[in-house]
Enzyme design. Sequence first.
Site, PDB file in Angstrom:
ATOM      1  N   ASN A 133     -39.660 -13.301   5.006  1.00 61.18           N
ATOM      2  CA  ASN A 133     -39.393 -14.781   4.427  1.00 61.18           C
ATOM      3  C   ASN A 133     -38.183 -14.614   2.729  1.00 61.18           C
ATOM      4  O   ASN A 133     -38.512 -13.097   2.560  1.00 61.18           O
ATOM      5  CB  ASN A 133     -40.018 -15.351   3.773  1.00 61.18           C
ATOM      6  CG  ASN A 133     -40.873 -16.157   4.365  1.00 61.18           C
ATOM      7  OD1 ASN A 133     -40.521 -17.251   5.281  1.00 61.18           O
ATOM      8  ND2 ASN A 133     -41.891 -16.139   4.185  1.00 61.18           N
TER       9      ASN A 133
ATOM     10  N   ASP B 220     -28.041  -0.023   5.978  1.00 66.06           N
ATOM     11  CA  ASP B 220     -28.182  -0.794   4.877  1.00 66.06           C
ATOM     12  C   ASP B 220     -27.656   0.126   3.889  1.00 66.06           C
ATOM     13  O   ASP B 220     -27.957  -0.244   2.170  1.00 66.06           O
ATOM     14  CB  ASP B 220     -29.727  -0.650   4.214  1.00 66.06           C
ATOM     15  CG  ASP B 220     -30.854  -0.209   5.247  1.00 66.06           C
ATOM     16  OD1 ASP B 220     -30.914  -1.049   6.014  1.00 66.06           O
ATOM     17  OD2 ASP B 220     -32.059   0.335   5.827  1.00 66.06           O
TER      18      ASP B 220
ATOM     19  N   ARG C 204     -27.294   3.942  12.830  1.00 67.37           N
ATOM     20  CA  ARG C 204     -26.890   2.405  12.344  1.00 67.37           C
ATOM     21  C   ARG C 204     -25.726   3.455  10.955  1.00 67.37           C
ATOM     22  O   ARG C 204     -26.755   3.778  10.023  1.00 67.37           O
ATOM     23  CB  ARG C 204     -28.017   1.679  11.592  1.00 67.37           C
ATOM     24  CG  ARG C 204     -28.495   1.268  12.535  1.00 67.37           C
ATOM     25  CD  ARG C 204     -30.042   1.005  11.803  1.00 67.37           C
ATOM     26  NE  ARG C 204     -30.674   2.039  10.585  1.00 67.37           N
ATOM     27  CZ  ARG C 204     -31.424   0.921   9.875  1.00 67.37           C
ATOM     28  NH1 ARG C 204     -32.180  -0.157   9.980  1.00 67.37           N
ATOM     29  NH2 ARG C 204     -32.308   1.941   9.579  1.00 67.37           N
TER      30      ARG C 204
ATOM     31  N   HIS D 255     -27.430  -6.096   7.211  1.00 65.16           N
ATOM     32  CA  HIS D 255     -28.050  -5.075   6.699  1.00 65.16           C
ATOM     33  C   HIS D 255     -26.806  -5.219   5.498  1.00 65.16           C
ATOM     34  O   HIS D 255     -26.558  -3.777   5.074  1.00 65.16           O
ATOM     35  CB  HIS D 255     -29.339  -4.216   6.391  1.00 65.16           C
ATOM     36  CG  HIS D 255     -29.793  -4.099   4.951  1.00 65.16           C
ATOM     37  ND1 HIS D 255     -31.051  -4.827   4.930  1.00 65.16           N
ATOM     38  CD2 HIS D 255     -29.049  -3.934   3.918  1.00 65.16           C
ATOM     39  CE1 HIS D 255     -30.548  -4.221   3.893  1.00 65.16           C
ATOM     40  NE2 HIS D 255     -30.616  -3.590   3.349  1.00 65.16           N
TER      41      HIS D 255
ATOM     42  N   GLU E  13     -34.118 -10.930   5.834  1.00 62.81           N
ATOM     43  CA  GLU E  13     -34.092  -9.757   5.526  1.00 62.81           C
ATOM     44  C   GLU E  13     -33.194  -9.530   4.280  1.00 62.81           C
ATOM     45  O   GLU E  13     -32.200 -10.629   5.094  1.00 62.81           O
ATOM     46  CB  GLU E  13     -34.508  -8.622   5.776  1.00 62.81           C
ATOM     47  CG  GLU E  13     -34.332  -8.432   7.109  1.00 62.81           C
ATOM     48  CD  GLU E  13     -35.202  -6.894   7.571  1.00 62.81           C
ATOM     49  OE1 GLU E  13     -35.997  -6.903   7.836  1.00 62.81           O
ATOM     50  OE2 GLU E  13     -34.168  -6.118   8.467  1.00 62.81           O
TER      51      GLU E  13
END
Length: 325
Positions: free
Chosen positions: A164, A26, A297, A263, A199
Site C-alpha cells: 500500500n 528506479d 531496467r 518507478h 509502490e
Amino acid sequence: MMTTNRNDKVSEETGYTSPWIVERADPYVWKHNDGTYYFTASVPEYDRIVLRKATTIEGLVDAEETVIWRKHDTGEMGHHIWAPELHYIDDKWYVYFAAGKAEEIWAIRPYVLECVDADPITGTWVEKGKIELDFESFSLDATTFNHKGVQYLIWAQYKGDDSNIYMAKLANPWTIVGPQVLLSTPQYDWETQGHRVNEGPAVLVRNGRIFVAFSASATDHRYCVGLLEASEDSDLLDPSSWTKHPLPVFETNEETENFGPGHNCFTVAEDGVTDLIIYHARPYRDIIGGALSDPNRHARVQRFTWNEDGTPHFGKPGKAAAVTQ
C-alpha cells in the site's frame, strides 16, 4: 537475456538518448537551485548508492558516477539496497533508500543518509538510521515533499498481501510524527497482476492539485503507473481527500520496446518550463530468470504535457506527449 539493446541515438520521439542511462532502475533526478542535475538509481548488484551530476539532462548519460555509500557486511543495511532518492531539505542533502539485513535479506525497511556539505558527491555522508514506522513490515520507496511549510513522507508498505501507499508528517527528515495514513491499496485489475502492488510514489504539484504517481503490479511487462490526486487546500492526511484514477496513466508500449514502465520521478528541462518524466523500462517482454536478477531496467526520459482538465498527460513510453499548451 543480458543484452542492453542500446543504440546510443537520440530518439526523434522523445528528443533524448534512448535508452537514456542503461542498467539503472528506479531512477531519480534532482534539479538543484543552481541548475545542476543529480542522478541516482538502483544498480543491478543492489550493493551501493551512486550519484552523477551534470549541467544538462543529456549530460548525465556520460557523467562520472561516484559511489557515495556501500552496504554493510553484517546487520541492517546489509542487502538489497534499493531505490535511492536525493533530496535537499533545510540546506542539507538527504538520501532515502530501502535495504534489507545481511542475515535477513527480505527484511526491507527505509533508511536515511545525511550530508551537510555543499556538494553531495564529494561531501561526507552520515547514516541517520531507519525510519521507524507505525508498524513493522516490508517497506520501501520513501519519498518526501514540502507543502505549505509541512514536510511529508510517502512510502510503500505491506499489510497482509497488499503493498500500500502510506503518508505521514515528518518531525525531521528521518522521523515521522504519526499517525501514518493509508492513501492507496491495490484494487483494480491493473494493480494486481502477478502481485498486489502499489509502490514507488512520486509527487507532482500543479494546477491547484497534488498528484502522486505510483507503480503497480509485478515488476515485469505488467508493471505500470497509476495516479492519485488531492486538492492542494485539502487535509492531505485525510484519506478521503485523495482520488485514484481508475485506469493506468503509463503502461507497456510494445511499438517502442518499452516494457513495464514505472518507478518514475519528475523534473524539468534546462528551460525551467518543460516537464519531464524519468522512469525505467525493459527493452523486451520476456525475462529469463527472476525479475530482480535481470539488469536491463534502463532509465528513460521524455517530455509530458497537461490536459485541459489540469491533469498530467504522459503520452506513451517512448513517445513524448505532444505540446498542447
